[in-house]
Design an enzyme around this catalytic site. Sequence first.
Site, PDB file in Angstrom:
ATOM      1  N   ARG A   1       0.822  -1.214   0.000  1.00 19.42           N
ATOM      2  CA  ARG A   1       0.000   0.000   0.000  1.00 19.42           C
ATOM      3  C   ARG A   1       0.859   1.270   0.000  1.00 19.42           C
ATOM      4  O   ARG A   1       1.841   1.369   0.724  1.00 19.42           O
ATOM      5  CB  ARG A   1      -0.898   0.001   1.244  1.00 19.42           C
ATOM      6  CG  ARG A   1      -1.757   1.239   1.356  1.00 19.42           C
ATOM      7  CD  ARG A   1      -2.915   1.030   2.261  1.00 19.42           C
ATOM      8  NE  ARG A   1      -2.578   1.301   3.663  1.00 19.42           N
ATOM      9  CZ  ARG A   1      -3.478   1.317   4.631  1.00 19.42           C
ATOM     10  NH1 ARG A   1      -4.742   1.036   4.378  1.00 19.42           N
ATOM     11  NH2 ARG A   1      -3.103   1.566   5.871  1.00 19.42           N
TER      12      ARG A   1
ATOM     13  N   ARG B   1      -0.748  -3.365  14.892  1.00 18.54           N
ATOM     14  CA  ARG B   1      -2.083  -2.805  14.645  1.00 18.54           C
ATOM     15  C   ARG B   1      -3.124  -3.912  14.502  1.00 18.54           C
ATOM     16  O   ARG B   1      -4.249  -3.777  14.978  1.00 18.54           O
ATOM     17  CB  ARG B   1      -2.066  -1.923  13.383  1.00 18.54           C
ATOM     18  CG  ARG B   1      -1.467  -0.544  13.653  1.00 18.54           C
ATOM     19  CD  ARG B   1      -0.905   0.078  12.401  1.00 18.54           C
ATOM     20  NE  ARG B   1      -1.905   0.502  11.463  1.00 18.54           N
ATOM     21  CZ  ARG B   1      -1.738   0.527  10.138  1.00 18.54           C
ATOM     22  NH1 ARG B   1      -0.607   0.122   9.602  1.00 18.54           N
ATOM     23  NH2 ARG B   1      -2.687   0.969   9.364  1.00 18.54           N
TER      24      ARG B   1
HETATM   25  P1  AMP Z   1      -6.169   4.528  10.435  1.00 14.07           P
HETATM   26  O1  AMP Z   1      -5.751   5.382   9.293  1.00 14.07           O
HETATM   27  O2  AMP Z   1      -7.644   4.524  10.660  1.00 14.07           O
HETATM   28  O3  AMP Z   1      -5.593   3.137  10.355  1.00 14.07           O
HETATM   29  O4  AMP Z   1      -5.549   5.202  11.753  1.00 14.07           O
HETATM   30  C1  AMP Z   1      -4.157   5.387  11.904  1.00 14.07           C
HETATM   31  C2  AMP Z   1      -3.804   5.459  13.378  1.00 14.07           C
HETATM   32  O5  AMP Z   1      -4.489   6.576  13.989  1.00 14.07           O
HETATM   33  C3  AMP Z   1      -4.213   4.257  14.206  1.00 14.07           C
HETATM   34  O6  AMP Z   1      -3.289   3.198  14.117  1.00 14.07           O
HETATM   35  C4  AMP Z   1      -4.263   4.864  15.606  1.00 14.07           C
HETATM   36  O7  AMP Z   1      -2.963   5.083  16.128  1.00 14.07           O
HETATM   37  C5  AMP Z   1      -4.859   6.251  15.315  1.00 14.07           C
HETATM   38  N1  AMP Z   1      -6.339   6.180  15.374  1.00 14.07           N
HETATM   39  C6  AMP Z   1      -7.215   6.396  14.360  1.00 14.07           C
HETATM   40  N2  AMP Z   1      -8.478   6.261  14.780  1.00 14.07           N
HETATM   41  C7  AMP Z   1      -8.417   5.924  16.092  1.00 14.07           C
HETATM   42  C8  AMP Z   1      -9.386   5.629  17.084  1.00 14.07           C
HETATM   43  N3  AMP Z   1     -10.704   5.614  16.816  1.00 14.07           N
HETATM   44  N4  AMP Z   1      -8.945   5.335  18.332  1.00 14.07           N
HETATM   45  C9  AMP Z   1      -7.648   5.335  18.632  1.00 14.07           C
HETATM   46  N5  AMP Z   1      -6.676   5.596  17.741  1.00 14.07           N
HETATM   47  C10 AMP Z   1      -7.040   5.902  16.484  1.00 14.07           C
END
Ligand code: AMP
Length: 236
Positions: free
Chosen positions: A146, A189
């Site tokens: 990605r 993750r």
């Molecule tokens: P994503 O792009 O949705 O994978 O988010 C990237 C990173 O942002 C995640 O791995 C978390 O560190 C943080 N993050 C995004 N959304 C959340 C959430 N709802 N709760 C906690 N951390 C978040």
Amino acid sequence: MPELNAADIDEPDHAPAQMNGSGMRLVILGKQGAGKGTQAERLAQYVGVPRISTGDMFRTAVRSGSEWGMQAAAFMDGGELVPDDVVVGMVTERLAQDDVQKRGFVLDGFPRSVAQAEALDRIADPELVISLEVPTEMVLKRLAGRRTCEVCGTNYGPDNPPGDDSICDVCGGKVVQREDDTEAAISRRLQVYEERTAPLVAWYLASDRLAAVDGTGTPDLVTKRLLRAIENRLPR
Ligand code: AMP
């Protein structure tokens, strides 16, 4: 009122009339790499609601050097969740804005824990939660290849590279590998997803708000399945 036809996906300018302005409140759950971002963006257009991605909001905050950004960056780079109170505060502010109040939302990346889901129910009770289901081996493969636009968040992969090497087709931004798409952060993750977020599937099922949708296949096929799942929930 016209029936929503999932085949409308072939006519991008024609959003299903029945959904527009209905103030739908949607959530998309799914592992990293399940295609949530891409599908949430498409649904936002078809349903006519704003897409709210907490990951994008944090990445914007990190780039701007804001205080929230500084707090969030350390968690994000390690593949950990940002603490619930920080995320809930950010989402509460966003959901209070006019566009959301008038049109509803599709949430991408929130909630990610039971505490966040409980907070969301207090702010804006979602009517449909879609669980986008993709096997772990497939998301690992997708994430390894990605690349993401650092400005607008559009994702690219080996099968859909940007037209011009590392320049985003949508906004002209730079297409890079996300800091948290390293092997170590990806496996952390996914582990965090299983521990903290996956329990939400049963949690929403218990309140009859869950639709599980197969996230494998082409993006168009997945969008059709999603539209059908939403259609099945519309009042007849
Ligand atoms: P994503 O792009 O949705 O994978 O988010 C990237 C990173 O942002 C995640 O791995 C978390 O560190 C943080 N993050 C995004 N959304 C959340 C959430 N709802 N709760 C906690 N951390 C978040």
